[in-house]
Design a protein around this motif. Sequence first.
Motif, PDB file in Angstrom:
ATOM      1  N   ALA A 185      -1.586   1.790  16.055  1.00 35.11           N
ATOM      2  CA  ALA A 185      -1.148   2.965  16.812  1.00 35.11           C
ATOM      3  C   ALA A 185      -0.959   4.167  15.884  1.00 35.11           C
ATOM      4  N   LEU A 186      -0.416   3.929  14.701  1.00 32.75           N
ATOM      5  CA  LEU A 186      -0.221   5.003  13.731  1.00 32.75           C
ATOM      6  C   LEU A 186      -1.563   5.569  13.288  1.00 32.75           C
ATOM      7  N   THR A 187      -2.545   4.720  13.101  1.00 35.88           N
ATOM      8  CA  THR A 187      -3.883   5.176  12.731  1.00 35.88           C
ATOM      9  C   THR A 187      -4.426   6.143  13.781  1.00 35.88           C
ATOM     10  N   LYS A 188      -4.340   5.759  15.031  1.00 34.30           N
ATOM     11  CA  LYS A 188      -4.854   6.603  16.120  1.00 34.30           C
ATOM     12  C   LYS A 188      -4.138   7.948  16.154  1.00 34.30           C
ATOM     13  N   GLU A 189      -2.820   7.922  15.963  1.00 34.22           N
ATOM     14  CA  GLU A 189      -2.068   9.167  16.053  1.00 34.22           C
ATOM     15  C   GLU A 189      -2.369  10.082  14.867  1.00 34.22           C
ATOM     16  N   LEU A 190      -2.464   9.520  13.675  1.00 36.32           N
ATOM     17  CA  LEU A 190      -2.780  10.345  12.510  1.00 36.32           C
ATOM     18  C   LEU A 190      -4.177  10.951  12.630  1.00 36.32           C
ATOM     19  N   LYS A 191      -5.135  10.171  13.080  1.00 36.14           N
ATOM     20  CA  LYS A 191      -6.488  10.699  13.245  1.00 36.14           C
ATOM     21  C   LYS A 191      -6.518  11.803  14.296  1.00 36.14           C
ATOM     22  N   ALA A 192      -5.707  11.647  15.328  1.00 39.12           N
ATOM     23  CA  ALA A 192      -5.680  12.630  16.411  1.00 39.12           C
ATOM     24  C   ALA A 192      -5.156  13.985  15.944  1.00 39.12           C
ATOM     25  N   VAL A 193      -4.340  13.984  14.887  1.00 40.73           N
ATOM     26  CA  VAL A 193      -3.795  15.250  14.387  1.00 40.73           C
ATOM     27  C   VAL A 193      -4.488  15.697  13.098  1.00 40.73           C
ATOM     28  N   GLY A 194      -5.652  15.129  12.803  1.00 40.15           N
ATOM     29  CA  GLY A 194      -6.487  15.650  11.734  1.00 40.15           C
ATOM     30  C   GLY A 194      -6.525  14.895  10.432  1.00 40.15           C
ATOM     31  N   GLY A 198      -6.672   3.995   8.078  1.00 39.34           N
ATOM     32  CA  GLY A 198      -7.034   2.864   8.923  1.00 39.34           C
ATOM     33  C   GLY A 198      -5.862   1.920   9.036  1.00 39.34           C
ATOM     34  N   PRO A 199      -5.900   0.986   9.981  1.00 36.99           N
ATOM     35  CA  PRO A 199      -4.749   0.115  10.232  1.00 36.99           C
ATOM     36  C   PRO A 199      -4.373  -0.786   9.067  1.00 36.99           C
ATOM     37  N   THR A 200      -5.336  -1.235   8.266  1.00 40.28           N
ATOM     38  CA  THR A 200      -5.008  -2.076   7.114  1.00 40.28           C
ATOM     39  C   THR A 200      -4.333  -1.255   6.020  1.00 40.28           C
ATOM     40  N   MET A 201      -4.902  -0.094   5.735  1.00 37.99           N
ATOM     41  CA  MET A 201      -4.315   0.786   4.737  1.00 37.99           C
ATOM     42  C   MET A 201      -2.909   1.226   5.145  1.00 37.99           C
ATOM     43  N   LEU A 202      -2.744   1.543   6.417  1.00 36.64           N
ATOM     44  CA  LEU A 202      -1.442   2.025   6.877  1.00 36.64           C
ATOM     45  C   LEU A 202      -0.417   0.906   6.957  1.00 36.64           C
ATOM     46  N   TYR A 203      -0.864  -0.335   7.177  1.00 41.74           N
ATOM     47  CA  TYR A 203       0.093  -1.437   7.120  1.00 41.74           C
ATOM     48  C   TYR A 203       0.598  -1.609   5.685  1.00 41.74           C
ATOM     49  N   ALA A 204      -0.306  -1.446   4.716  1.00 36.40           N
ATOM     50  CA  ALA A 204       0.113  -1.502   3.308  1.00 36.40           C
ATOM     51  C   ALA A 204       1.114  -0.390   3.003  1.00 36.40           C
ATOM     52  N   LEU A 205       0.893   0.787   3.586  1.00 32.74           N
ATOM     53  CA  LEU A 205       1.852   1.876   3.428  1.00 32.74           C
ATOM     54  C   LEU A 205       3.198   1.501   4.035  1.00 32.74           C
ATOM     55  N   MET A 206       3.174   0.916   5.233  1.00 29.08           N
ATOM     56  CA  MET A 206       4.409   0.511   5.906  1.00 29.08           C
ATOM     57  C   MET A 206       5.190  -0.499   5.072  1.00 29.08           C
ATOM     58  N   GLU A 207       4.471  -1.411   4.420  1.00 30.50           N
ATOM     59  CA  GLU A 207       5.132  -2.367   3.523  1.00 30.50           C
ATOM     60  C   GLU A 207       5.755  -1.645   2.329  1.00 30.50           C
ATOM     61  N   ALA A 208       4.993  -0.725   1.746  1.00 31.93           N
ATOM     62  CA  ALA A 208       5.419  -0.060   0.518  1.00 31.93           C
ATOM     63  C   ALA A 208       6.635   0.823   0.720  1.00 31.93           C
ATOM     64  N   ILE A 209       6.808   1.384   1.951  1.00 27.83           N
ATOM     65  CA  ILE A 209       7.923   2.313   2.185  1.00 27.83           C
ATOM     66  C   ILE A 209       9.043   1.676   2.995  1.00 27.83           C
ATOM     67  N   GLY A 210       9.018   0.359   3.160  1.00 30.31           N
ATOM     68  CA  GLY A 210      10.132  -0.336   3.790  1.00 30.31           C
ATOM     69  C   GLY A 210      10.128  -0.348   5.305  1.00 30.31           C
ATOM     70  N   MET A 211       9.071   0.164   5.946  1.00 29.15           N
ATOM     71  CA  MET A 211       9.000   0.137   7.409  1.00 29.15           C
ATOM     72  C   MET A 211       8.907  -1.285   7.930  1.00 29.15           C
ATOM     73  N   VAL A 212       8.319  -2.151   7.153  1.00 32.38           N
ATOM     74  CA  VAL A 212       8.377  -3.597   7.386  1.00 32.38           C
ATOM     75  C   VAL A 212       8.773  -4.234   6.066  1.00 32.38           C
ATOM     76  N   ASP A 213       9.449  -5.353   6.127  1.00 27.57           N
ATOM     77  CA  ASP A 213       9.869  -6.056   4.910  1.00 27.57           C
ATOM     78  C   ASP A 213       9.043  -7.330   4.790  1.00 27.57           C
ATOM     79  N   THR A 214       8.016  -7.273   3.934  1.00 26.91           N
ATOM     80  CA  THR A 214       7.191  -8.462   3.731  1.00 26.91           C
ATOM     81  C   THR A 214       7.467  -9.110   2.374  1.00 26.91           C
TER      82      THR A 214
END
Length: 211
Positions: A156-165, A170-186
Amino acid sequence: MTDAEFTDLITGSDGLARPAWAATTDLLRDYYDTEWGMPVRTEQGLFERLSLETFQAGLSWELVLRKREGFRRAFADFDPEKVAAFGEDDVARLLANPEIIRNERKIRAVILNARATLALREQGGLADLIWSHQPAQTPCPRTLGEIASRSPESEALTKELKAVGFRFVGPTMLYALMEAIGMVDTHLLGSHRRGSSGVWRQVGKTAARTQ
């Protein structure tokens, strides 16, 4: 839960357990111990992380970390306003800079993403957009194999970011970002860093948001 279940953890000479990827070099260990999985909520901090994830695509994260200071010098410390003003002369300068990963598509994507970041200020900003996709619960993995490479939220984040330019996201890259910034705790269960972000609290066999 027994120690035998923590098959992807390595106990270092300091007696602390880390996943194998974070125990291979001093650089990765220090990054894991002090930064990975900790909350980042500022526009500039998130723009830097998003940019570094862009350059990492298809390469190793250790390579990006080794070049991180070079990236900061080359991209004006990832100040979105300064990067948004980059033109063709800057692209040529960056392509000739051995301190960074010289990929023209990625360089141009970072510049476009800086401009998109500025445009987002009228809609609440980059931090609000990214963190609005934080899930209600986080994984509690025992092994690296239990960690997903993407999620409905990263899609969903991928779609929204692409929609605003935004580009090169992509979803894999952004999941890695989510892990790195604490949005998910893996962080693996048993790792000395599990739960260190303060974003999540353990509830039985799951973890829920604290905020």
